[in-house]
Design an enzyme around this catalytic site. Structure first.
Site, short mmCIF file in Angstrom:
data_model
loop_
_atom_site.label_atom_id
_atom_site.label_comp_id
_atom_site.label_asym_id
_atom_site.label_seq_id
_atom_site.Cartn_x
_atom_site.Cartn_y
_atom_site.Cartn_z
N ASP A 80 0.98 -1.08 -0.03
CA ASP A 80 0.05 -0.02 -0.10
C ASP A 80 0.58 1.02 -0.07
OD1 ASP A 80 -2.44 1.62 0.19
OD2 ASP A 80 -2.13 1.48 1.91
N HIS A 81 0.69 1.85 -1.15
CA HIS A 81 1.51 3.53 -0.89
C HIS A 81 2.30 3.43 -1.37
CE1 HIS A 81 -2.48 6.46 -0.93
NE2 HIS A 81 -2.58 4.98 0.40
N SER A 211 -12.15 4.89 5.32
CA SER A 211 -12.45 4.70 6.58
C SER A 211 -13.70 6.08 7.30
CB SER A 211 -11.15 4.64 7.62
OG SER A 211 -10.70 3.46 8.21
#
Length: 286
Positions: A80-81, A211
């Site tokens: 991720d990233h 989220s």
């Protein structure tokens, strides 16, 4: 069943749902998300950020790979990233089946160049690639990095970016932010922009900062071309809020008394996300 991100998202795109990408930063959380995915018979993306692998340590990867292989549902392990090319190569060597190169804060041409370089290397060994165009906002300095002001994805640029880089999926900016929104900042997704991008971009779309957003908006996004939604803060808050409650008992010290209720709290939140994204029961499609 361990598979690539491309294969995982292709089924989601063909059947109009989103796969949850849950970030984990310890083995207890990892167990919890795999357990709930199996209980809900939902495909799963185990997402690990560079900061999280720094906490876990690279030696955990054989265990992550093993738990994914043994799972009764399809699982991709996603970097991720990713910040740069060298980091991506390390992730590929470490066993990730999907990688993200985040060049979103770079000028367009530089983003294209680094993303294309990653695609060429990753595709050579069967690893799928997620790129990002536009910037995700940030809520505080504690959450994953983001921009002070959101730069929304331009549909025409998205078409060019996908064509020139060959990415397997595209993270877009339609109004989300990493982390938990403070009381004076209200989330609002530009669902009309999402629909416009979805009409012109053929690869699966990705939503970061999932989220703390309204369920109605996230649920609509999951049926409007978004096939991967990242969730980190919501499950971690559930886990650690429960842990704080448990540790009010000063006599508790053993992980086997402390961690199971925390996993249960995380699983309750994760189950709601799986249902919201339309992923429950979809493992049967693979």
């Amino acid at each position: 069943m361990l598979i690539s991100g491309k294969d995982l998202l292709a089924v989601a795109a063909a059947n109009d749902f989103a796969v949850p990408a849950f970030n984990v930063s310890d083995y207890s959380m990892l167990r919890a998300i795999v357990e709930i995915a199996e209980e809900k018979q939902a495909p799963l993306i185990i997402a690990i950020h560079p900061n999280e692998i720094a906490n876990l340590g690279w030696d955990v990867m054989p265990s992550v790979i093993q738990i994914a292989r043994k799972a009764s549902v399809p699982v991709a392990i996603h970097w991720d990233h990713g910040a740069d090319y060298e980091q991506i190569l390390q992730a590929i060597q470490g066993g990730f089946t999907s990688v993200m190169i985040d060049g979103s804060l770079l000028p367009f041409e530089e983003n294209v160049a680094i993303t294309k370089k990653v695609v060429d290397a990753a595709h050579a060994v069967g690893v799928s690639v997620e790129g990002e165009l536009g910037t995700i906002g940030k809520t505080d300095t504690y959450a994953e990095s983001g921009a002070d002001s959101i730069v929304y994805t331009v549909p025409a640029d998205a078409v060019s970016f996908v064509e020139r880089t060959g990415v397997d999926s595209l993270a877009i900016a339609i109004g989300t932010r990493h982390g938990i929104y403070p009381s004076d900042l209200q989330p609002e997704l530009k669902l009309d922009l999402l629909e416009e991008i979805n009409r012109v971009v053929e690869v699966p779309l990705v939503l970061h900062g999932g989220s703390n957003n309204p369920d109605a908006e996230i649920g609509q996004a999951a049926h409007s071309g978004v096939n991967k939604i990242n969730i980190s803060s919501d499950i971690k808050i559930a886990y650690y809020d429960r842990e704080r409650e448990i540790l009010q008992d000063a006599q508790l010290r053993e992980p086997d008394a402390i961690q199971p209720p925390c996993r249960a709290a995380l699983k309750e939140v994760a189950a709601q996300k799986i249902d919201l994204f339309g992923a429950a029961g979809k493992a049967a499609l693979y």
